[in-house]
Design an enzyme around this catalytic site. Structure first.
Site, PDB file in Angstrom:
ATOM      1  N   GLU A 107      -8.805 -13.782  -2.175  1.00 56.87           N
ATOM      2  CA  GLU A 107      -8.118 -14.075  -0.906  1.00 56.87           C
ATOM      3  C   GLU A 107      -8.803 -15.254  -0.220  1.00 56.87           C
ATOM      4  O   GLU A 107     -10.030 -15.265  -0.049  1.00 56.87           O
ATOM      5  CB  GLU A 107      -8.140 -12.833  -0.002  1.00 56.87           C
ATOM      6  CG  GLU A 107      -7.494 -13.114   1.353  1.00 56.87           C
ATOM      7  CD  GLU A 107      -7.098 -11.853   2.107  1.00 56.87           C
ATOM      8  OE1 GLU A 107      -6.740 -10.846   1.449  1.00 56.87           O
ATOM      9  OE2 GLU A 107      -7.146 -11.880   3.343  1.00 56.87           O
TER      10      GLU A 107
ATOM     11  N   HIS B  61     -10.995 -14.393   2.786  1.00 52.50           N
ATOM     12  CA  HIS B  61     -12.203 -13.660   2.401  1.00 52.50           C
ATOM     13  C   HIS B  61     -13.245 -14.616   1.826  1.00 52.50           C
ATOM     14  O   HIS B  61     -14.445 -14.427   2.010  1.00 52.50           O
ATOM     15  CB  HIS B  61     -11.874 -12.573   1.374  1.00 52.50           C
ATOM     16  CG  HIS B  61     -10.955 -11.505   1.892  1.00 52.50           C
ATOM     17  ND1 HIS B  61     -10.542 -10.453   1.105  1.00 52.50           N
ATOM     18  CD2 HIS B  61     -10.386 -11.312   3.107  1.00 52.50           C
ATOM     19  CE1 HIS B  61      -9.749  -9.658   1.816  1.00 52.50           C
ATOM     20  NE2 HIS B  61      -9.639 -10.167   3.027  1.00 52.50           N
TER      21      HIS B  61
ATOM     22  N   ASP C 146       2.239   1.958   3.405  1.00 46.80           N
ATOM     23  CA  ASP C 146       3.174   1.006   4.029  1.00 46.80           C
ATOM     24  C   ASP C 146       4.610   1.464   3.841  1.00 46.80           C
ATOM     25  O   ASP C 146       5.459   1.220   4.694  1.00 46.80           O
ATOM     26  CB  ASP C 146       3.127  -0.388   3.363  1.00 46.80           C
ATOM     27  CG  ASP C 146       1.763  -1.011   3.338  1.00 46.80           C
ATOM     28  OD1 ASP C 146       0.930  -0.642   4.170  1.00 46.80           O
ATOM     29  OD2 ASP C 146       1.541  -1.895   2.466  1.00 46.80           O
TER      30      ASP C 146
ATOM     31  N   HIS D 111       0.875  -1.174   0.000  1.00 45.40           N
ATOM     32  CA  HIS D 111       0.000   0.000   0.000  1.00 45.40           C
ATOM     33  C   HIS D 111       0.912   1.224   0.000  1.00 45.40           C
ATOM     34  O   HIS D 111       2.014   1.180   0.589  1.00 45.40           O
ATOM     35  CB  HIS D 111      -0.856   0.102   1.266  1.00 45.40           C
ATOM     36  CG  HIS D 111      -1.760  -1.061   1.532  1.00 45.40           C
ATOM     37  ND1 HIS D 111      -1.346  -2.206   2.150  1.00 45.40           N
ATOM     38  CD2 HIS D 111      -3.086  -1.225   1.290  1.00 45.40           C
ATOM     39  CE1 HIS D 111      -2.369  -3.033   2.280  1.00 45.40           C
ATOM     40  NE2 HIS D 111      -3.440  -2.474   1.761  1.00 45.40           N
TER      41      HIS D 111
ATOM     42  N   ASP E 180     -11.251 -12.260   9.908  1.00 42.06           N
ATOM     43  CA  ASP E 180     -10.154 -12.330   8.952  1.00 42.06           C
ATOM     44  C   ASP E 180      -8.847 -12.525   9.721  1.00 42.06           C
ATOM     45  O   ASP E 180      -8.174 -11.564  10.052  1.00 42.06           O
ATOM     46  CB  ASP E 180     -10.150 -11.000   8.176  1.00 42.06           C
ATOM     47  CG  ASP E 180      -9.382 -11.082   6.885  1.00 42.06           C
ATOM     48  OD1 ASP E 180      -9.029 -12.192   6.469  1.00 42.06           O
ATOM     49  OD2 ASP E 180      -9.127 -10.014   6.291  1.00 42.06           O
TER      50      ASP E 180
HETATM   51  C1  XUL Z   1      -7.798  -6.795   4.003  1.00 41.67           C
HETATM   52  C2  XUL Z   1      -6.923  -7.176   2.890  1.00 41.67           C
HETATM   53  C3  XUL Z   1      -6.032  -6.110   2.387  1.00 41.67           C
HETATM   54  C4  XUL Z   1      -5.879  -6.104   0.906  1.00 41.67           C
HETATM   55  C5  XUL Z   1      -5.092  -4.931   0.375  1.00 41.67           C
HETATM   56  O1  XUL Z   1      -8.617  -7.807   4.446  1.00 41.67           O
HETATM   57  O2  XUL Z   1      -6.922  -8.307   2.474  1.00 41.67           O
HETATM   58  O3  XUL Z   1      -4.787  -6.264   2.994  1.00 41.67           O
HETATM   59  O4  XUL Z   1      -5.264  -7.273   0.463  1.00 41.67           O
HETATM   60  O5  XUL Z   1      -5.598  -3.722   0.777  1.00 41.67           O
HETATM   61 CO    CO Z   2      -5.850  -9.202   0.961  1.00 41.29          CO
END
Ligand code: XUL
Ligand code: CO
Length: 443
Positions: free
Chosen positions: A267, A270, A103, A100, A306
């Site tokens: 992800e 997720h 970061d 990011h 998460d």
């Molecule tokens: C949050 C997440 C983030 C994204 C990037 O759950 O997965 O880290 O991957 O913003």
């Molecule tokens: Co992510």
């Protein structure tokens, strides 16, 4: 240069029987599987935020680790994070990283000051990339941490916040492009809502799509040829995250005509938060032509949030690699470890051991997936299950040359259906176990 992880040696492949904890047992980067090097199948990436920034704080306690890397000023701390990042990638033989904007560089008092910090740090990172050969998998903008984003960024009810987010995303795209990124991610951090009592959902989604359209047009205008990604997530931080899951995001992309420029970054944690398996989300992306990249991690079966654990479940990594191979492999994407060590695993050594565990789990997944494909029984069963569509009335259905009238007269003359066959789930699950544990994947 200072050694930031003195306890971590250069990690190499030593084979399954090694008991050196700083060795790969299964990840042998230059070994070929199905004619392609393991490093090119897996395209591992380090997540800058978890690895260099997150200190293990949670809702009940502050950090347990120290990520200042000996920096005596904020600037020195961020420079040291960068040196530490490249040291760790080199020691772990990780080819890519994801970041990011916030970061890699500290925020200033104004947007202009923040941008200056970002550009200064990006040029240091570029030097480190050039001297180590490490590459960016994707970049993104953190439009969720700062209090201004309390109601969202692209979906904020406040147009000034929308404008601020747009400016931030523009700069993050520029920096990503200047670092040679082939990916740019939108994770809708606070793009969602808590209650319809205060939310105009249509306006928020229309605005978000407009922001993405502008990002695509601007990115293409400055030479970005890679993929934009949306990373679906169903909840956390908001109750109703707009990018709930792959199917929801695909509907959104098609509605707003964004599907040619965007792919999905799926992800694992997720997917399970959305009540799906990881493989289901990957397959949904694949069959819709939007499979892009992966955030590799793992949820906890007993926790509903998460957790971003490092992935060690080999069944899941095997299913994942089967899907990646079915999709034809990564093009611009890869496996980004969006993962953190548990709070009590607070040392630099723990971070290295966690990456080794995750990389070996995916290397095992790749080896076993390739063995399952070579074994052929699962693919053969899958194809034969649909054999009725190759002849007779089934072929007409496949060719789209029949009609409801014809199917009605066919059904009337057939009588009851008498030729259903078993789904054989247990048998198929046992094939996975037998390939996995017979060791046939060891060759
Ligand atoms: C949050 C997440 C983030 C994204 C990037 O759950 O997965 O880290 O991957 O913003
Ligand atoms: Co992510």
């Amino acid at each position: 240069m200072k050694d930031f992880f003195p306890e971590v040696p250069y990690v190499r492949y030593e084979g399954p029987d090694s008991n050196n904890r700083f060795a790969f047992r299964f990840y042998n980067p230059d070994e070929k599987i199905e004619g392609k090097k393991m490093r090119d199948h897996l395209r591992f990436a380090m997540s800058y935020w978890h690895t260099l920034c997150a200190e293990g704080s949670d809702m009940f306690g502050r950090g347990t680790g120290d990520k200042s890397f000996g920096g005596r000023s904020v600037d020195e701390m961020f420079r040291n994070k960068a040196y530490a990042a490249f040291e760790l990638m080199s020691k772990l033989d990780i080819d890519f990283f994801c970041f990011h904007d916030r970061d890699i560089a500290p925020e200033g008092n104004t947007l202009a000051g923040t941008n200056e910090n970002l550009l200064r740090m990006a040029s240091l990172i570029k030097e480190l990339m050039d001297s180590t050969g490490k590459k960016v998998l994707w970049g993104t903008a953190n439009c969720f941490n700062h209090p201004r984003y309390m109601h969202g960024a692209g979906t904020s009810p406040n147009a000034n916040v929308f404008a601020f987010a747009a400016a931030q995303i523009k700069k993050a795209i520029e920096v990503s492009v200047s670092l040679g990124a082939k990916g740019y991610v939108f994770w809708g951090g606070r793009e969602g809502y808590e209650t319809l009592l205060n939310t105009d959902m249509k306006k928020e989604l229309d605005n978000m799509a407009y922001l993405m359209r502008m990002a695509v047009d601007y990115g293409r205008s400055i030479g970005f040829s890679g993929d934009f990604y949306i990373e679906p997530k169903p909840k956390e931080p908001t109750k109703h995250q707009y990018d709930f899951d792959a199917a929801t995001v695909i509907g959104f992309l098609k509605k707003y005509g964004l599907e040619k420029d965007f792919k999905l970054n799926i992800e694992a944690n997720h997917a399970t938060l959305a009540g799906h398996t990881f493989a289901h989300e990957l397959a949904t992306a694949r069959i819709n032509g939007v499979f892009g990249s992966i955030d590799a991690n793992e949820g906890d079966d007993l926790l509903g949030w998460d957790t971003d654990r490092f992935p060690t479940n080999v069944y899941t990594t095997t299913e994942c690699m089967l899907e990646v191979m079915r999709a034809g492999g990564f093009v611009n994407g890869g496996l980004n470890f969006d993962a953190k060590t548990r709070r009590p695993s607070f040392t630099g050594e723990d971070i290295a051991l966690a990456y080794i565990a995750g990389m070996d789990a995916y290397a095992l997944g790749l080896r076993i997936a390739a063995a399952i494909r070579a074994d052929g029984r699962i693919d053969e069963f899958l194809n034969s299950r649909y054999a009725s569509y190759s002849t007779g009335i089934g072929k007409k259905i496949s060719d789209r040359t029949t009609s409801l009238e014809e199917l009605e007269s066919y059904a009337l003359s057939m009588g009851e259906v008498t030729d259903n066959s078993s789904g054989r789930q247990e048998y198929l699950e046992n094939i996975i176990n037998s390939v996995m544990f017979s060791g046939s994947w060891r060759k």
